[in-house]
Scaffold this motif. Structure first.
Motif, short mmCIF file in Angstrom:
data_model
loop_
_atom_site.label_atom_id
_atom_site.label_comp_id
_atom_site.label_asym_id
_atom_site.label_seq_id
_atom_site.Cartn_x
_atom_site.Cartn_y
_atom_site.Cartn_z
N MET A 156 0.84 -1.19 0.00
CA MET A 156 0.00 0.00 0.00
C MET A 156 0.88 1.25 0.00
O MET A 156 1.91 1.29 0.68
CB MET A 156 -0.90 -0.01 1.24
CG MET A 156 -1.90 1.14 1.29
SD MET A 156 -3.21 0.86 2.49
CE MET A 156 -2.33 1.11 4.01
N GLU A 166 5.67 -2.02 6.74
CA GLU A 166 4.73 -2.83 5.95
C GLU A 166 4.21 -2.11 4.72
O GLU A 166 3.54 -2.74 3.88
CB GLU A 166 3.55 -3.25 6.84
CG GLU A 166 3.95 -4.12 8.02
CD GLU A 166 2.75 -4.51 8.86
OE1 GLU A 166 1.63 -4.11 8.52
OE2 GLU A 166 2.95 -5.22 9.87
N HIS A 167 4.51 -0.81 4.58
CA HIS A 167 3.93 -0.05 3.47
C HIS A 167 4.96 0.89 2.86
O HIS A 167 5.91 1.31 3.53
CB HIS A 167 2.72 0.75 3.96
CG HIS A 167 1.69 -0.07 4.67
ND1 HIS A 167 0.84 -0.93 4.01
CD2 HIS A 167 1.42 -0.20 6.00
CE1 HIS A 167 0.06 -1.53 4.89
NE2 HIS A 167 0.39 -1.11 6.10
N ASP A 184 -2.87 5.21 -1.89
CA ASP A 184 -4.05 4.62 -1.25
C ASP A 184 -4.57 5.55 -0.15
O ASP A 184 -5.77 5.76 -0.02
CB ASP A 184 -3.69 3.25 -0.66
CG ASP A 184 -3.28 2.27 -1.74
OD1 ASP A 184 -4.16 1.76 -2.43
OD2 ASP A 184 -2.06 2.04 -1.89
N ILE A 225 -5.16 2.23 9.34
CA ILE A 225 -4.66 1.36 8.28
C ILE A 225 -5.36 0.00 8.31
O ILE A 225 -5.75 -0.54 7.26
CB ILE A 225 -3.14 1.19 8.41
CG1 ILE A 225 -2.45 2.53 8.08
CG2 ILE A 225 -2.62 0.08 7.49
CD1 ILE A 225 -0.97 2.52 8.28
N LYS A 226 -5.55 -0.53 9.50
CA LYS A 226 -6.24 -1.83 9.63
C LYS A 226 -7.66 -1.74 9.05
O LYS A 226 -8.09 -2.60 8.27
CB LYS A 226 -6.29 -2.24 11.09
CG LYS A 226 -6.99 -3.57 11.36
CD LYS A 226 -6.89 -3.93 12.84
CE LYS A 226 -7.51 -5.29 13.12
NZ LYS A 226 -8.97 -5.31 12.89
N ASP A 227 -8.38 -0.69 9.43
CA ASP A 227 -9.76 -0.54 8.96
C ASP A 227 -9.81 -0.27 7.45
O ASP A 227 -10.73 -0.73 6.76
CB ASP A 227 -10.45 0.59 9.71
CG ASP A 227 -10.79 0.22 11.15
OD1 ASP A 227 -10.57 -0.95 11.52
OD2 ASP A 227 -11.26 1.10 11.90
N PHE A 228 -8.84 0.45 6.93
CA PHE A 228 -8.78 0.69 5.49
C PHE A 228 -8.63 -0.63 4.73
O PHE A 228 -9.32 -0.89 3.73
CB PHE A 228 -7.63 1.63 5.15
CG PHE A 228 -7.40 1.82 3.68
CD1 PHE A 228 -8.15 2.74 2.96
CD2 PHE A 228 -6.45 1.05 3.00
CE1 PHE A 228 -7.96 2.91 1.59
CE2 PHE A 228 -6.25 1.21 1.64
CZ PHE A 228 -7.00 2.13 0.93
N GLN A 229 -7.73 -1.46 5.22
CA GLN A 229 -7.48 -2.73 4.56
C GLN A 229 -8.69 -3.67 4.65
O GLN A 229 -8.88 -4.52 3.78
CB GLN A 229 -6.25 -3.40 5.17
CG GLN A 229 -4.96 -2.65 4.86
CD GLN A 229 -3.76 -3.23 5.58
OE1 GLN A 229 -3.86 -3.67 6.73
NE2 GLN A 229 -2.62 -3.24 4.91
N GLU A 230 -9.50 -3.49 5.69
CA GLU A 230 -10.69 -4.33 5.87
C GLU A 230 -11.94 -3.66 5.31
O GLU A 230 -13.05 -4.15 5.52
CB GLU A 230 -10.88 -4.64 7.36
CG GLU A 230 -9.74 -5.49 7.94
CD GLU A 230 -9.88 -5.69 9.44
OE1 GLU A 230 -10.82 -5.10 10.04
OE2 GLU A 230 -9.07 -6.45 10.01
N ASN A 231 -11.75 -2.54 4.61
CA ASN A 231 -12.87 -1.80 4.00
C ASN A 231 -13.90 -1.40 5.05
O ASN A 231 -15.11 -1.47 4.83
CB ASN A 231 -13.53 -2.63 2.90
CG ASN A 231 -14.38 -1.78 1.97
OD1 ASN A 231 -14.08 -0.60 1.76
ND2 ASN A 231 -15.42 -2.35 1.40
#
Length: 446
Positions: free
Chosen positions: A1, A39-40, A59, A122-128
């Motif tokens: 990302m 990680e990004h 992103d 970031i976690k919530d973004f990746q989980e939509n």
């Protein structure tokens, strides 16, 4: 990302050159870099030193917002949101006055410390599952504060890259300060972490950029003992009560303190009382100055003009007092009621706020109705006292008694203030970092 972090361009005050824009890197954004870069992919663009690139599609775009850069931050956000990027707005203004932010200009508001918000964003973004607001839910402990990514810097673009913070916030709650807002906390970092940052900047000349370096005297004294073997030369901001702690001043001198930034704000007792600056007692100012000067430490005094006890005569009496006490450097401000502070709330209730154009809220414009003078008198007095303080005559008259600090004194007063435009041209030709290093060597050797 791909995550792009952006510092919007600040507006210079009348006395500033581009040196001000290149003074130091944005440690807040560099902290986020360290939070996410394992990680990004991360980019950092500081509009004060470079153009923002709109030809990519990150992103997430993170924008750090101060009150005067909010209008510019909204423009930047619009460009990236039109491309489908998610824009996260954080920083001191979002934390202080999040309820004043216009709707639908950012996708996410980040309230409070990055350490307590960005991992979840970031976690919530990746989980939509992204939410519109994220808050740091509890006060950070010292060991939870993440170091800035110093190795991420474009060093040639900054005058000082060796900036380090030992704490977050301030224990005092002066009405005009961001720290009067409930959202701000005060916490010291772990001493070991600060020592690691000092090592990381690879310089013996350190600028501590805390709101209040000595806000917790017990912690500060221990820290000063720890840095003595490092033989540093350092500067910091403290509240004036530090001057009455002789043990503290001795430790500061022994550990390499060169100058202290102190918010005197006003020499008028009524003006100081009006903003609840409880740690300042004007009748003790000269005693405090003598105590600091006796240690061979310079003073950068900050003054705020336009307080409710001020009048047109305030500028002349303040200038005479500054010269009399040989204050080495002075930073002047027009009183500015930042949204979210106690001062803003009071002035708003009194109907004294004159404009909601936040780009003018940089302490160089009159955005409220003063009590003791007209808007024009306040603005002209603000310009006048700056010119008088840094006139050749008054630079000579303020020359320090201590010969050991005269080189630093003249370097700052001439190269940064009086002839700042010429110095800025040299910085552009040779790099800001190199000129900063040369100035430090001059100050040390003369």
């Amino acid at each position: 990302m791909l995550i792009k972090l952006i510092q919007p361009k600040m507006y210079r005050r009348p006395m500033d050159t581009d040196i001000k824009l290149h003074m130091a890197p944005p440690l807040g954004l560099l902290t986020i870099v360290n939070l996410v870069r394992k990680e990004h992919q991360v980019q950092l663009e500081n509009e004060n030193i470079q153009q923002i690139h709109y030809d990519d599609t990150p992103d997430i775009v993170g924008i750090s917002v101060t009150v005067d850069t909010l209008p510019r931050a909204i423009e930047i956000s619009r460009h990236f949101r039109e491309k489908g990027c998610i824009v996260v707005a954080g920083g001191i203004h979002i934390t202080t006055a999040y309820d004043t932010i216009p709707e639908n200009v950012f996708d996410v508001l980040c309230i409070g410390a990055a350490e307590g918000t960005w991992p979840q964003i970031i976690k919530d973004f990746q989980e939509n599952n992204l939410k519109p607001v994220y808050r740091c839910q509890k006060a950070l402990e010292g060991n939870q504060i993440v170091s800035p990514a110093y190795d991420f810097l474009k060093k040639g673009e900054y005058l000082y890259c060796h900036v380090v913070h030992t704490s977050r916030g301030c224990p005092f709650r002066c009405d005009f300060c961001y720290n009067s807002a409930k959202a701000h906390q005060y916490v010291n970092r772990n001493i070991e972490d600060v020592l690691a940052d000092i090592k990381a900047v690879r310089s013996r000349h350190i600028m501590f950029i805390d709101d209040n370096f000595a806000g917790n005297p017990k912690w500060t004294k221990q820290f000063l003992k720890e840095i003595m073997p490092l033989h540093l030369k350092w500067r910091a901001a403290v509240s004036i009560n530090t001057a009455f702690d002789e043990e503290m001043l001795d430790l500061m001198k022994e550990s390499g303190c060169q100058s202290l930034f102190i918010g005197f704000e006003s020499i008028n007792p009524e003006s100081v009382r009006g903003v609840h600056k409880v740690q300042n007692h004007t009748q003790e100012y000269e005693k405090a100055i003598r105590a600091i000067h006796e240690k061979g430490i310079m003073i950068n005094a900050s003054f705020v003009f336009g307080l409710d006890g001020d009048s047109p005569e305030t500028f002349r009496t303040t200038l005479d007092w500054i010269v009399k006490n040989k204050i080495e450097t002075v930073t002047s401000h027009i009183l500015t009621p930042y949204p979210g502070t106690a001062l803003y709330d009071r002035m708003k209730a009194e109907g004294r706020i004159l404009t909601e154009d936040l780009s003018l809220y940089n302490t160089a414009h009159v955005v409220y109705q003063p009590k003791g003078m007209t808007k024009q008198e306040l603005y002209q007095g603000y310009l006048w006292i700056y010119k008088q303080i840094y006139s050749l005559k008054n630079i000579i008259r303020r020359c320090p008694e201590s010969k050991s600090v005269r080189a630093s004194y003249f370097t700052f007063n001439f190269l940064y203030r009086k002839y700042g435009k010429f110095t800025d041209k040299l910085c552009r030709a040779l790099s800001y970092e190199k000129i900063g290093s040369i100035a430090e060597r001059i100050a040390k050797s003369i």
